[in-house]
Design a protein around this motif. Sequence first.
Motif, PDB file in Angstrom:
ATOM      1  N   GLN A  52       0.803  -1.222   0.000  1.00 48.60           N
ATOM      2  CA  GLN A  52       0.000   0.000   0.000  1.00 48.60           C
ATOM      3  C   GLN A  52       0.834   1.270   0.000  1.00 48.60           C
ATOM      4  O   GLN A  52       0.340   2.333  -0.379  1.00 48.60           O
ATOM      5  N   TYR A 104      -2.588   0.924  15.757  1.00 55.03           N
ATOM      6  CA  TYR A 104      -3.735   0.716  14.863  1.00 55.03           C
ATOM      7  C   TYR A 104      -5.011   1.232  15.506  1.00 55.03           C
ATOM      8  O   TYR A 104      -5.875   1.808  14.834  1.00 55.03           O
ATOM      9  N   ARG A 115      -4.845   5.045  15.000  1.00 56.53           N
ATOM     10  CA  ARG A 115      -4.853   5.568  13.627  1.00 56.53           C
ATOM     11  C   ARG A 115      -6.001   5.023  12.789  1.00 56.53           C
ATOM     12  O   ARG A 115      -6.472   5.688  11.883  1.00 56.53           O
ATOM     13  N   GLY A 116      -6.412   3.767  13.053  1.00 56.60           N
ATOM     14  CA  GLY A 116      -7.541   3.203  12.331  1.00 56.60           C
ATOM     15  C   GLY A 116      -7.198   2.586  10.997  1.00 56.60           C
ATOM     16  O   GLY A 116      -8.090   2.104  10.298  1.00 56.60           O
ATOM     17  N   SER A 117      -5.925   2.585  10.592  1.00 57.11           N
ATOM     18  CA  SER A 117      -5.543   1.961   9.325  1.00 57.11           C
ATOM     19  C   SER A 117      -4.105   1.481   9.422  1.00 57.11           C
ATOM     20  O   SER A 117      -3.277   2.086  10.113  1.00 57.11           O
ATOM     21  N   LEU A 118      -3.822   0.403   8.701  1.00 60.52           N
ATOM     22  CA  LEU A 118      -2.460  -0.129   8.705  1.00 60.52           C
ATOM     23  C   LEU A 118      -1.508   0.850   8.037  1.00 60.52           C
ATOM     24  O   LEU A 118      -0.359   1.002   8.468  1.00 60.52           O
ATOM     25  N   ARG A 119      -1.970   1.531   7.009  1.00 59.80           N
ATOM     26  CA  ARG A 119      -1.127   2.522   6.333  1.00 59.80           C
ATOM     27  C   ARG A 119      -0.710   3.624   7.298  1.00 59.80           C
ATOM     28  O   ARG A 119       0.456   4.017   7.352  1.00 59.80           O
ATOM     29  N   GLY A 120      -1.680   4.123   8.069  1.00 56.50           N
ATOM     30  CA  GLY A 120      -1.358   5.158   9.040  1.00 56.50           C
ATOM     31  C   GLY A 120      -0.401   4.676  10.109  1.00 56.50           C
ATOM     32  O   GLY A 120       0.456   5.425  10.581  1.00 56.50           O
TER      33      GLY A 120
END
Length: 541
Positions: A71, A312, A315-320
């Motif tokens: 990603q 996680y 941030r709520g996302s793996l990318r973040g």
Amino acid sequence: MRPHGQLSRLARVHWRVGVAGVLPLALLGLLLGQVLPDPAWQVPVFHFYLVSLVSFLALLLALAMTLAASQIDNVRVLFLALAFLGISSIFLVHALTTPGVLVPGANGWVGASARLSLLIGAVMLALSTLEAQPVIQRWILRHRGWIILAAFLLFALYGLVALVSAQGAPASMGSVSGSVTGHGGNHSSGYDAYSPVYGSVTDEAVAQTAAGTSQWRRVLGQVSSRLAGEPAGGLLAGVTLALLGVVGVHYWRAYGRWNGPLVRSMLLSTIFLFQAQVSMAVAPAWHLSWWEYHALLLAAFLTALAGLAREYGERGSLRGVVEGLLLRDTIQHLQREYVEVIAALCSAVEAKDVYTRGHSTRVATLAALIGQELGLPPERLRILYQAGLLHDIGKIGIPDAVLHKPARLTDEEFALIKQHPVRSHEIIRHVRSFAPIVPAVRWHHERLDGSGYPDGLAGDEIPLDARIMAAADVFDALTSLRPYRAPLSLEEALDVLDQEAGTRLDPECVSALRQVVAVRWPVETAATSLPLELEDQPVIA
């Protein structure tokens, strides 16, 4: 000054890092120094399950980083994925070749795999802290899928060879087990952690099975025993410790700049990995001091997973999550780092001019991306980003009638506009922390041929940060709506920059900008129905 609550939290974190860095080594020293009992506990089945658990935890981290690598266009994420994949795969071979479980007896692969797993992990972790040249980064990113597949196949091939070769190991362990179970408190003869009962097979032991073992299996067995024993084992351990030291310093610095859960957990995990390698290198096999390195590896990956889960949740996302770990090239991280006063000053400037609303943020982002494309270090990216936010702060003192004038500016009005870099300099120079951004702020309108302002600098007199800012500033000005003209398309704007590259703008900065626009810059300029007027009006960014 930091609030008392924040200071207390930082003190608690520093205390935990200090304990993690001292306590395991202190315990190891007490065990090896016979201050504490260091009994032998030879339980191969428990070893098999414990090592398998450690491998599984490392695999979870590898899967998370591999998904993130798909990603995020960043080679550092790929190296993180390869680090955990390598540790997981090779350490699993360490479990599968445990003597007396799936293989008949002592073999060199169990010891060699333990050493190699940490070495491969340390190499990849160290690479993940470096910033490769843009050309190399682009090549790696284009082939990252094949790289991951090749690594997986290579690790699988290693495991297959190790298991097949280990099947020819001597089945009897009774002749050497007594030397371990009868350990009487003198470690000097047992410092080779890969003693025959565990995995370092002597040439004599290999020769005993020559009659029923193929030549290639004997050769592989000898190679593995050399890797598990000395001096090769000591050399591998030394390289691993040096690389983990580099990684630890990186995350310590990162932790000082951005105290996020994942950064903190990666620092602690690196400390645990370092100490695990020390224990592996000096503790006698099957003794409590030797089991400590397994416990430290378990702690390392549990800590990393806990930090990943907590980040996680925030941030709520793996990318973040992963972008919070990559301090060198994440604009999101740079955005989080600038202080409130910068945001307030930026808002004050943009409130003055509706036509340039968002200009400072776009220029800041673009300047940082150009800097990244040029391979600049993280501190320079931060400087570029903050300079971009404040490069037009001096416009706050220019009358609205001049800023919003839809017609051609008079010479007096344009002279007033040309003073905004000086005004910006005067505003920020009194803030000590803004000192590094002064050159880019004051000289972002200077040009290579000396035709710029306010000081008429030319060529190498213009600092690189200012040249980067100039390219970003002109590009955004050309692609933005202004009171006297419609925005240009991306290609039209890039054509203008190409025409000025080498004469007024730095050609390397323009080339880097082109790369950013082609790959990463998310601007889409829509055509408008407004007439394009005053084509010879100077571009005022």
